[in-house]
Design an enzyme around this catalytic site. Structure first.
Site, PDB file in Angstrom:
ATOM      1  N   CYS A 381       0.834  -1.212   0.000  1.00 42.01           N
ATOM      2  CA  CYS A 381       0.000   0.000   0.000  1.00 42.01           C
ATOM      3  C   CYS A 381       0.866   1.259   0.000  1.00 42.01           C
ATOM      4  O   CYS A 381       0.523   2.270   0.622  1.00 42.01           O
ATOM      5  CB  CYS A 381      -0.962   0.004   1.188  1.00 42.01           C
ATOM      6  N   ALA A 382       1.995   1.170  -0.684  1.00 45.98           N
ATOM      7  CA  ALA A 382       2.896   2.312  -0.867  1.00 45.98           C
ATOM      8  C   ALA A 382       3.492   2.180  -2.269  1.00 45.98           C
ATOM      9  O   ALA A 382       4.701   2.142  -2.452  1.00 45.98           O
ATOM     10  CB  ALA A 382       3.987   2.326   0.200  1.00 45.98           C
TER      11      ALA A 382
END
Length: 459
Positions: A381-382
């Site tokens: 999630c980056a």
């Protein structure tokens, strides 16, 4: 390590035991093994103490704030005491508000809804999506990934000095959003220096402390941040609770995050048939509905447990584990650890890496199926940050954690190992051994893609 250090390590593990420490899982090669939970950066196991506290309260569960009965009064006191405990844990200022939310993501979306008109937001591309994406309705300036802490400060200073003029003329309100510790590399960010730069240019700053608060003390006053957000499930508490704490003025001036009971102080029918509402100016303004009292209580319990254990002891223990993992990975030439700030940068127990010749999802699946080790794989999630670290276009699209990505991105994923309070040495040693064996000998089992995941083949 010295005898005294080993004794201290053992006392930390004993003082902060976690749930699931004795859970066994099956191996595809036969037999069972105690599960090695090394995915703390996604969700840390709940502390046994937190679970015990919640269980002790559960029979006394009652409605909060608006009940006259004994259990309601007890639950209300517990909820508000939890608010005070969290405020003390964060060393909040006297007039700061502590708002209970669902998560870091929820906290930052709440703050995004409270931004003044024409507010400009500055955020590094290195942020977790929870702090990168909530600002879509504001004027957002996305800053390039810095390669040193000093470069991060200089980049922010230049961006703030050059910021655009507001529609009213002059420099309008501005907000900087920054992580305290990267959820990909574990590296600590220069929060205090970034806060000073923000304030020097008339901006405010919010700290995403999701990865920092479980590992280091977070003082709102010492760091001089305007707000801080974190999640209970990173802080050794169960899922579904979070915190936004900080300055009240923007929050009080904003419409409630949710409209409903609890947020309203007075509601009346007007002569024109409409409804007139007077909203609370306290934290209740953004806590409409029946609050998650157990979630708030569990966060407060975790705050007390970490404070009593002592962060100095916890940090020393974690640094021992970090050193062991990094040393073990350094012994395998095929492994490359991902980093923005370099090998000597201070960090928490979060380490991401890639293995030459391996798809990261395949490697993570083998760690689980053949060794009973739970890690994370994917883009965490980056997405922009991981693509930058892997040398890919940060604008490219791809599916987080998918072993079969778009053409040209088949290997665009990494492996993340993370740990903290309650992690025994044996789990780290098993992980280091497993990495060495998988690289040297390959997987013992065959794997295939199923529903976007790499899993052991059956039959």
């Amino acid at each position: 390590m010295s005898v005294s250090t080993v004794a201290a390590d053992q006392s930390v593990c004993a003082h902060l035991p976690v749930l699931g420490a004795d859970v066994t899982v099956p191996l595809v090669t036969g037999g069972e093994v105690t599960y090695a939970a090394l995915d703390y950066a996604a969700s840390a196991p709940a502390l046994q103490r937190v679970w015990d506290d919640v269980a002790a309260y559960a029979p006394y569960y009652g409605s909060v704030h608006r009940g006259a009965g004994y259990l309601s009064q007890l639950s209300t006191d517990l909820f508000e005491n939890a608010r005070r405990t969290v405020g003390e844990f964060l060393d909040c200022r006297e007039n700061d508000q502590v708002i209970f939310t669902r998560s870091t993501t929820d906290s930052l979306n709440l703050l995004a809804r409270a931004l003044p008109a024409d507010c400009q937001v500055f955020v590094f591309e290195t942020e977790h999506h929870a702090s990168l994406l909530p600002w879509q309705n504001a004027r957002v300036t996305c800053l390039d990934a810095p390669r040193t802490p000093q470069q991060a400060v200089r980049t922010l200073e230049r961006a703030l000095a050059d910021r655009t003029v507001s529609v009213e003329g002059g420099h309008g309100p501005a907000l900087v959003c920054v992580t305290g510790a990267s959820n990909v590399t574990g590296e600590l960010w220069p929060v205090r220096e970034l806060a000073a730069a923000a304030h020097a240019h008339g901006a405010r700053i919010v700290l995403d402390a999701a990865q920092l608060a479980p590992h280091h003390p977070v003082s709102v006053q010492d760091l001089d941040v305007d707000w801080v957000a974190f999640s209970g499930h990173k802080l050794y508490a169960p899922f579904g609770s979070g915190v936004l704490a900080g300055r009240a003025d923007w929050l009080v001036a904003a419409q409630p995050y949710l409209a409903g009971g609890g947020a309203s102080r007075k509601v009346a029918r007007r002569e024109d048939g409409q409804v007139a509402v007077e909203w609370h100016e306290s934290a209740a303004r953004h806590e409409a509905g029946s609050p998650n009292v157990i979630g708030a209580y569990s966060i407060a319990s975790a705050c007390r447990a970490l404070t009593e254990a002592g962060f100095d002891t916890l940090v020393a223990r974690e640094q021992h584990l970090i050193s062991r993992v990094r040393e073990g990975l350094a012994e395998v030439p095929e492994v490359r650890i991902l980093s923005l700030f370099g090998e000597e940068a201070p960090r928490v127990g979060v380490i991401s890496f890639v293995v030459k010749g391996w798809n990261s999802s395949h490697f993570a699946a083998a760690l689980s199926a053949e060794y009973g080790i739970g890690v994370r794989d994917g883009l965490f999630c980056a997405h922009p940050l991981v693509r930058t670290l892997l040398g890919s276009d940060p604008q490219a699209q791809g599916e987080c954690g998918a072993p079969e990505a778009a053409p040209g991105e088949k290997s665009l994923n990494a492996i993340r190992v993370s740990f903290g309070a309650g992690t025994p040495d044996e789990h780290v040693e098993r992980f280091v051994t497993a990495v060495r064996e998988l690289v040297a000998d390959g997987a013992k089992w065959t794997y295939r893609t199923e529903d976007g995941r790499c899993v052991p083949a059956v039959g």
